[in-house]
Design a protein around this motif. Sequence first.
Motif, mmCIF file in Angstrom:
data_model
loop_
_atom_site.group_PDB
_atom_site.id
_atom_site.type_symbol
_atom_site.label_atom_id
_atom_site.label_comp_id
_atom_site.label_asym_id
_atom_site.label_seq_id
_atom_site.Cartn_x
_atom_site.Cartn_y
_atom_site.Cartn_z
ATOM 1 N N LYS A 156 -9.311 -18.678 4.876
ATOM 2 C CA LYS A 156 -8.615 -19.484 3.880
ATOM 3 C C LYS A 156 -9.372 -19.328 2.569
ATOM 4 C CE LYS A 156 -6.922 -24.093 2.787
ATOM 5 N NZ LYS A 156 -6.651 -25.460 3.280
ATOM 6 N N VAL A 162 -10.732 -22.569 7.281
ATOM 7 C CA VAL A 162 -10.018 -21.817 8.322
ATOM 8 C C VAL A 162 -10.528 -20.392 8.318
ATOM 9 C CG1 VAL A 162 -7.794 -20.962 9.149
ATOM 10 C CG2 VAL A 162 -7.916 -23.208 8.077
ATOM 11 N N ASP A 212 9.225 -21.032 6.740
ATOM 12 C CA ASP A 212 7.990 -21.592 7.281
ATOM 13 C C ASP A 212 7.363 -20.610 8.261
ATOM 14 O OD1 ASP A 212 6.753 -23.190 9.736
ATOM 15 O OD2 ASP A 212 6.491 -24.423 7.956
ATOM 16 N N LEU A 214 5.578 -20.999 10.878
ATOM 17 C CA LEU A 214 5.712 -21.362 12.287
ATOM 18 C C LEU A 214 7.120 -21.042 12.792
ATOM 19 C CD1 LEU A 214 3.819 -24.786 12.161
ATOM 20 C CD2 LEU A 214 2.893 -22.498 12.554
ATOM 21 N N THR A 233 -3.088 -17.378 10.249
ATOM 22 C CA THR A 233 -3.199 -18.408 9.220
ATOM 23 C C THR A 233 -2.465 -17.940 7.984
ATOM 24 O OG1 THR A 233 -4.657 -19.853 7.951
ATOM 25 C CG2 THR A 233 -5.392 -17.581 8.242
ATOM 26 N N ASP A 234 -1.814 -18.881 7.301
ATOM 27 C CA ASP A 234 -1.201 -18.606 6.006
ATOM 28 C C ASP A 234 -1.956 -19.331 4.895
ATOM 29 O OD1 ASP A 234 -0.491 -21.195 6.561
ATOM 30 O OD2 ASP A 234 1.615 -20.991 6.015
ATOM 31 N N ARG A 248 -2.641 -22.426 5.045
ATOM 32 C CA ARG A 248 -2.365 -23.848 5.245
ATOM 33 C C ARG A 248 -2.532 -24.212 6.718
ATOM 34 N NH1 ARG A 248 3.330 -27.201 4.203
ATOM 35 N NH2 ARG A 248 2.497 -29.255 4.787
ATOM 36 N N TYR A 249 -1.814 -23.471 7.571
ATOM 37 C CA TYR A 249 -1.911 -23.704 9.007
ATOM 38 C C TYR A 249 -2.811 -22.662 9.655
ATOM 39 C CZ TYR A 249 2.399 -26.429 8.339
ATOM 40 O OH TYR A 249 3.336 -27.326 7.918
ATOM 41 N N ALA A 250 -3.446 -23.081 10.742
ATOM 42 C CA ALA A 250 -4.039 -22.144 11.703
ATOM 43 C C ALA A 250 -3.241 -22.349 12.985
ATOM 44 C CB ALA A 250 -5.512 -22.442 11.937
ATOM 45 N N ALA A 251 -2.693 -21.265 13.532
ATOM 46 C CA ALA A 251 -1.785 -21.399 14.671
ATOM 47 C C ALA A 251 -1.992 -20.255 15.649
ATOM 48 C CB ALA A 251 -0.338 -21.402 14.170
#
Length: 327
Positions: A38, A188, A273, A275, A319-320, A322-325
């Motif tokens: 990030k 992140v 998005d 996700l 990760t973008d 913002r999210y870690a997925a």
Amino acid sequence: MPSHWVVETAISALARLTHRGAVAADGKTGDGCGLLLKFPTSFMRAVGEELGFTLGERYAAGTVFLSQDDASAKAARGTIEKAVADTGLEVAGWRVVPTDPSVCGQQALDTLPGIEQVFVNAPNGMPRGRFNRRLFLARRKAEKQLGEGETYIASLSSATISYKGMIMPAALPEFYPDLKDPRLESSVCVFHQRFSTNTMPEWRLAQPFRFLAHNGEINTNSGNRNWAQERAKNFISDKLDDLSDLDPIISLTGSDSSSLDNMLEVLRAGGMDVLQAMRIMMPPAWQTVDDFDPDVRAFYEFFDCHMEPWDGPAGIVLTDGRYAACS
């Protein structure tokens, strides 16, 4: 909260993946590994301002692999700068990334690129989402001009930045002294060591890519690439300019992982998005599940008409910024 501890822990965890990657006969060249962070805003601003760059309120930086030939590298910088300017942005300067090639094996040294970071300013008041879409378009314009040569833009974003290479995991912080700088803080960090299956190791194919790290194989890769090309004219978004001049929208060479990352990037740039995009690209085997929520089933039925699954044994961490997925 951003911290250097997150970076250190990711590096330590990456070193514990050493057993899963191949090692060349020189004992120091690996399949490739790296970190996707990030965006460490305060660190990048500090090193940019140390070099005299005037950075705006909103800015980005990208990691670029260049030719070791000075004339070729200069031409590539010019192509990137023009693409950035053509999309309404401004290059603030170029930074030579500190590296220690002594930790590289001979095979890695034979193809070692010049590694630099380009800093880009957004116009005053430009929202972050629009800025990153402009950066995506600038990068693709530059890539189309540069072709499949020695130049590779590993990342160009205000959300994430890449540190990767064809080196062994334990050597990554030695090769990139930035990673040992306590000022480099992030909240992140995605890490991975590649294991080459369908392509030979290259600096550009080291993982993670611009969004994701992928463990496994996409068995439908050829079909996915071809369908993406056929559907390119249907990718229409009020958030993204016409993609017709960016053909091909995904890489038709390189690894299956890189093409998967390209497709995710296009969907994300179009406003989807991240996700949701991953669920569309890599859905579960929903057709055989009788007790699915009707709304969830309708979601998969609808998007099944628009995109076939990128199918295969696949573990994804992404990760973008913002999210870690994971998926």
